[in-house]
Design an enzyme around this catalytic site. Structure first.
Site, PDB file in Angstrom:
ATOM      1  N   HIS A 174       1.164  21.671  43.336  1.00  0.00           N
ATOM      2  CA  HIS A 174       1.292  22.252  41.997  1.00  0.00           C
ATOM      3  C   HIS A 174       0.023  22.063  41.165  1.00  0.00           C
ATOM      4  O   HIS A 174      -0.318  22.907  40.345  1.00  0.00           O
ATOM      5  CB  HIS A 174       2.532  21.712  41.290  1.00  0.00           C
ATOM      6  CG  HIS A 174       3.762  22.314  41.879  1.00  0.00           C
ATOM      7  ND1 HIS A 174       4.518  21.654  42.806  1.00  0.00           N
ATOM      8  CD2 HIS A 174       4.301  23.547  41.751  1.00  0.00           C
ATOM      9  CE1 HIS A 174       5.501  22.447  43.199  1.00  0.00           C
ATOM     10  NE2 HIS A 174       5.402  23.597  42.580  1.00  0.00           N
ATOM     11  N   ARG A 198       8.079  29.941  36.512  1.00  0.00           N
ATOM     12  CA  ARG A 198       8.460  28.582  36.942  1.00  0.00           C
ATOM     13  C   ARG A 198       8.782  27.762  35.688  1.00  0.00           C
ATOM     14  O   ARG A 198       7.862  27.363  34.966  1.00  0.00           O
ATOM     15  CB  ARG A 198       7.314  27.914  37.695  1.00  0.00           C
ATOM     16  CG  ARG A 198       7.044  28.472  39.090  1.00  0.00           C
ATOM     17  CD  ARG A 198       5.917  27.681  39.742  1.00  0.00           C
ATOM     18  NE  ARG A 198       5.792  27.943  41.154  1.00  0.00           N
ATOM     19  CZ  ARG A 198       4.882  28.776  41.680  1.00  0.00           C
ATOM     20  NH1 ARG A 198       4.036  29.417  40.921  1.00  0.00           N
ATOM     21  NH2 ARG A 198       4.821  28.943  42.986  1.00  0.00           N
ATOM     22  N   ARG A 212      13.031  31.621  36.840  1.00  0.00           N
ATOM     23  CA  ARG A 212      13.649  30.803  37.885  1.00  0.00           C
ATOM     24  C   ARG A 212      14.187  29.527  37.269  1.00  0.00           C
ATOM     25  O   ARG A 212      13.501  28.872  36.473  1.00  0.00           O
ATOM     26  CB  ARG A 212      12.632  30.456  38.973  1.00  0.00           C
ATOM     27  CG  ARG A 212      13.303  29.791  40.174  1.00  0.00           C
ATOM     28  CD  ARG A 212      12.339  29.469  41.257  1.00  0.00           C
ATOM     29  NE  ARG A 212      11.374  28.487  40.813  1.00  0.00           N
ATOM     30  CZ  ARG A 212      10.352  28.070  41.549  1.00  0.00           C
ATOM     31  NH1 ARG A 212      10.162  28.588  42.737  1.00  0.00           N
ATOM     32  NH2 ARG A 212       9.521  27.166  41.088  1.00  0.00           N
ATOM     33  N   GLU A 249      13.964  30.508  50.282  1.00  0.00           N
ATOM     34  CA  GLU A 249      12.883  29.584  50.642  1.00  0.00           C
ATOM     35  C   GLU A 249      13.335  28.473  51.574  1.00  0.00           C
ATOM     36  O   GLU A 249      12.645  27.471  51.727  1.00  0.00           O
ATOM     37  CB  GLU A 249      12.203  29.024  49.380  1.00  0.00           C
ATOM     38  CG  GLU A 249      13.125  28.501  48.318  1.00  0.00           C
ATOM     39  CD  GLU A 249      12.375  28.010  47.074  1.00  0.00           C
ATOM     40  OE1 GLU A 249      11.150  28.135  47.002  1.00  0.00           O
ATOM     41  OE2 GLU A 249      13.057  27.495  46.182  1.00  0.00           O
ATOM     42  N   ASN A 308       6.116  29.466  50.181  1.00  0.00           N
ATOM     43  CA  ASN A 308       5.564  28.095  50.205  1.00  0.00           C
ATOM     44  C   ASN A 308       6.590  27.135  50.796  1.00  0.00           C
ATOM     45  O   ASN A 308       6.322  26.417  51.756  1.00  0.00           O
ATOM     46  CB  ASN A 308       5.194  27.615  48.792  1.00  0.00           C
ATOM     47  CG  ASN A 308       4.339  28.613  48.047  1.00  0.00           C
ATOM     48  OD1 ASN A 308       3.659  29.413  48.669  1.00  0.00           O
ATOM     49  ND2 ASN A 308       4.382  28.578  46.729  1.00  0.00           N
ATOM     50  N   ASP A 309       7.767  27.132  50.198  1.00  0.00           N
ATOM     51  CA  ASP A 309       8.800  26.236  50.724  1.00  0.00           C
ATOM     52  C   ASP A 309       9.344  26.742  52.052  1.00  0.00           C
ATOM     53  O   ASP A 309       9.672  25.944  52.929  1.00  0.00           O
ATOM     54  CB  ASP A 309       9.936  26.071  49.702  1.00  0.00           C
ATOM     55  CG  ASP A 309       9.596  24.998  48.687  1.00  0.00           C
ATOM     56  OD1 ASP A 309       9.045  23.957  49.083  1.00  0.00           O
ATOM     57  OD2 ASP A 309       9.855  25.212  47.484  1.00  0.00           O
ATOM     58  N   ARG A 313       4.181  20.585  52.378  1.00  0.00           N
ATOM     59  CA  ARG A 313       3.222  21.513  51.781  1.00  0.00           C
ATOM     60  C   ARG A 313       2.077  20.805  51.060  1.00  0.00           C
ATOM     61  O   ARG A 313       1.051  21.402  50.803  1.00  0.00           O
ATOM     62  CB  ARG A 313       3.935  22.482  50.826  1.00  0.00           C
ATOM     63  CG  ARG A 313       4.611  21.806  49.678  1.00  0.00           C
ATOM     64  CD  ARG A 313       5.578  22.727  48.950  1.00  0.00           C
ATOM     65  NE  ARG A 313       4.974  23.372  47.796  1.00  0.00           N
ATOM     66  CZ  ARG A 313       5.607  24.240  47.021  1.00  0.00           C
ATOM     67  NH1 ARG A 313       6.847  24.606  47.298  1.00  0.00           N
ATOM     68  NH2 ARG A 313       5.024  24.782  45.993  1.00  0.00           N
ATOM     69  N   CYS A 357       7.260  36.066  46.370  1.00  0.00           N
ATOM     70  CA  CYS A 357       6.596  35.436  45.230  1.00  0.00           C
ATOM     71  C   CYS A 357       5.872  34.150  45.602  1.00  0.00           C
ATOM     72  O   CYS A 357       5.289  33.500  44.754  1.00  0.00           O
ATOM     73  CB  CYS A 357       7.587  35.165  44.101  1.00  0.00           C
ATOM     74  SG  CYS A 357       8.859  33.979  44.552  1.00  0.00           S
TER      75      CYS A 357
HETATM   76  C1  PEP Z   1       7.801  28.940  46.987  1.00  0.00           C
HETATM   77  O1  PEP Z   1       8.307  27.907  47.428  1.00  0.00           O
HETATM   78  O2  PEP Z   1       7.192  29.775  47.691  1.00  0.00           O
HETATM   79  C2  PEP Z   1       7.876  29.241  45.540  1.00  0.00           C
HETATM   80  C3  PEP Z   1       7.577  30.425  45.076  1.00  0.00           C
HETATM   81  O3  PEP Z   1       8.245  28.243  44.707  1.00  0.00           O
HETATM   82  P1  PEP Z   1       7.388  26.918  44.323  1.00  0.00           P
HETATM   83  O4  PEP Z   1       5.984  27.128  44.839  1.00  0.00           O
HETATM   84  O5  PEP Z   1       7.447  26.776  42.850  1.00  0.00           O
HETATM   85  O6  PEP Z   1       8.126  25.840  45.058  1.00  0.00           O
HETATM   86 MG    MG Z   2       9.685  26.801  46.200  1.00  0.00          MG
END
Ligand code: PEP
Ligand code: MG
Length: 603
Positions: free
Chosen positions: A196, A303, A339, A438, A461-462, A472, A509
């Site tokens: 993040h 977010r 979200r 995810e 990502n997740d 990650r 996304c």
């Molecule tokens: C993801 O996991 O791809 C996502 C969009 O959410 P975040 O990156 O906030 O976990």
């Molecule tokens: Mg995520």
């Protein structure tokens, strides 16, 4: 560059930074270890209190400046720091060391803060680990005050040039806290593109390289470095020729960026006329203007957890409603996907004190927290319902693994709508409910999930993290973290098929959508809505405009047959080269475009 002077990490925020290295952790002033006569102990305690008060005032000032620069939500980051500094238990222990052990105020404060920092750093609680950088920042200021150094210039490099800050771990709080004029770039030993803090560095437009494992040992304070946030490299002690070359790359990049900016008003359509909707991902309130400036067609991922990052209490329903309303109004009828809080994992802000968990990413997080705590969830749902009167505001749920999570949220939404009606509060009577796909569980249940929700958006990502069992944020595993893995690509296809059959809107996304190479694959697979980090919007739009859908489709078909990430990347790279002159564009230097170095790092 095969030079020993080159440190290689992961480029997480593009741009070139040239400046003196500053190692944040080691910038503590030297503390003389002398004793204080017992009769002077009280005066020493008073000196400590004055220094703490002065630093609190400075933090208050930073808070005000941040509010002006980034907005009221970011400014609340400093509430947590002010609170930390005012912790009476901590200060009481420092005073005890002064009175009972006759330590000087600076010696006692240094001793205690190092002790707490070590404890936090070794803690299995990711929230505490994240807070160590905040603690270091505060200790730095107090100690500088006590030894008579200027506290407000902690981050200024000796020669006044903005520094390239090196730290072991860059946290979201730390990233937002720095003033841009003090920082040329960030480099950290830990972290990856998906961390993040990396997402925030991109939002703030500060070049950043993470994952420089063991790098700090090789850096010397104040020596000039060139950090390349696109390539993921740091060059130590560059020659004048190398500095000139880096400046040249930077200016060519800026020229290209201007060219990309020119595409802002143009539609994102492939050469054969297929339209792709590009929305923006919002992490911080200030990202809204950046997204709109870069031509975002709405917000595909808002977010909300960053609304509470570094705050001491949760935002109220009114605060949230005001923010969502503002976004809705600015988006003028285009989608705004809010979200619900994605707390947990690596996002546990101060208002949450979760029990220690051995595996926070597999723990009590996201929709699980919200459904267990309706008193947290309800104000957010109510705020969304209120804001829906101002635009196409929707609600999306993170980390869904169970159908019930969607059903229970629907019930809560309808209860909240009834309540608002009874209270006479102007609000919509319902809201489109979406699922952030995810987890592998959500992919396998996609055909049932799409029956119960209004839209889906894939969080790659997740999804990559949970499918490949690769953290990650773990720099050591960054080479294994790739959405080009055949399992992830096949999952993307499966979700698309399920949503298409049910006639549900579907998008991507995750950060994958911000990478033009990956965008090419997503378009080939059939995705037509992508939500992108605002700074990557011009490049993605420009790239979409070079794509021939038939070539992208053929590449996607081939990719779906492949069994290795390496083969998938090769197919995509070859197909992309049909559209874009990679050499001419110095592809490995472009923002968000994985060049050779990045592609190699994916293995
Ligand atoms: C993801 O996991 O791809 C996502 C969009 O959410 P975040 O990156 O906030 O976990
Ligand atoms: Mg995520």
């Amino acid at each position: 560059m095969t030079d020993e002077r080159v440190l290689r990490g992961i480029g997480v925020s593009p741009g070139i930074a040239i400046g003196p290295a500053q190692i944040l952790e080691w910038d503590l002033p030297e503390i003389q270890q002398r004793r204080v006569a017992p009769e002077l102990a009280e005066a020493e305690v008073q000196r400590l209190r004055r220094a703490v008060g002065d630093v609190q005032a400075l933090l208050e000032d930073l808070r005000v400046r941040t509010e002006r620069r980034a907005g009221p939500e970011e400014a609340k980051i400093f509430d947590a720091q002010i609170m930390m500094l005012g912790d009476e238990e901590f200060l009481g222990e420092v005073e005890r060391l002064i009175r009972e052990n006759q330590l000087t105020a600076e010696h006692a404060f240094e001793f205690k803060s190092l002790e707490v920092r070590m404890r936090w750093r070794q803690s299995s609680n990711s929230m505490l680990r994240q807070r160590t950088a905040d603690l270091s920042g505060i200790a730095l200021r107090v100690l500088r005050k006590l030894v008579g150094h200027p506290v407000g210039e902690v981050l200024h490099s000796p020669d006044g040039r903005p520094a390239v800050i090196f730290t072991r771990q860059l946290t979201p709080g730390l990233t937002v806290q720095f003033e841009r004029e003090q920082v040329a770039g960030f480099a950290s030993e830990e972290g990856t593109r998906i961390a993040h803090a990396a997402i925030l560095a991109r939002s703030l437009g500060i070049p950043c390289v993470m994952g420089l494992v063991g790098g700090i040992e090789r850096i010397q304070e104040a020596r000039t470095v060139i950090l390349d946030g696109a390539r993921g490299t740091v060059l130590l002690d560059p020659t004048a020729v190398e500095i000139a070359a880096a400046r040249d790359v930077e200016s060519r990049r800026q020229a290209l960026e201007q060219e990309l900016e020119a595409t802002v008003g143009q539609p994102a359509v492939t050469v054969d006329g297929t339209a792709v909707t590009l929305r923006g991902n919002l992490d911080l309130p200030e990202d809204l203007e950046s997204a709109l400036h870069h031509g975002a067609e709405g917000v595909g991922l808002l977010r909300t957890e960053f609304l509470i990052l570094g705050r001491t209490e949760l935002p109220t329903e009114d605060e949230q409603a005001r923010f969502f309303q503002r976004v809705a109004q600015r988006c003028q009828g285009r989608a705004v996907v809010v979200r619900s809080y994605d707390l947990g994992g690596d996002k546990f802000p101060v208002p949450f004190r979760p029990a220690r968990e051995a595996n926070p990413f597999l723990g009590w997080r996201a929709i699980r927290v919200c459904l267990d705590h309706p008193e947290i969830f309800r104000p957010q749902i109510r705020a969304v319902l209120r804001a829906r009167r101002d635009g196409d505001v929707r609600l999306m749920l993170p980390l869904v693994t169970e159908i019930e999570e969607v059903e229970r949220t629907r019930e809560l939404v309808s209860q909240c709508a009834d309540q608002l009606r009874r209270e006479g509060v102007p609000a919509a009577q319902g809201v489109p409910l979406g699922v952030n796909i995810e987890t592998p569980a959500a992919v396998l249940l996609a055909d049932e999930i799409v029956e119960r929700c209004d839209f889906v958006s894939v969080g790659t990502n997740d999804l990559t993290q949970y499918t490949l069992a690769v953290d990650r944020g773990n720099a050591r595993l960054a080479g294994r973290f790739t959405p080009f893995h055949p399992s992830v690509v096949r999952m993307l296809k499966r979700v698309l098929d399920a949503a298409t059959d049910a006639g549900r809107e579907h998008s991507v996304c995750g950060e994958m959508a911000s990478d033009p190479f990956a965008t090419f694959l997503l378009i080939g697979l059939g995705y037509r809505i992508l939500s992108v980090a605002p700074p990557a919007l011009p490049m993605v739009r420009w790239f979409v405009r070079q794509v021939d859908l038939n070539v992208a489709r053929a590449a996607a078909d081939e990719v779906l047959q492949a069994s290795r990430s390496r083969d998938i990347i090769a197919v995509v790279q070859e197909a992309v080269a049909q559209h874009v002159d990679l050499d001419l564009l110095a592809v490995d230097r472009l923002p968000g475009l994985p060049g050779e170095a990045t592609l190699k790092a994916q293995f």
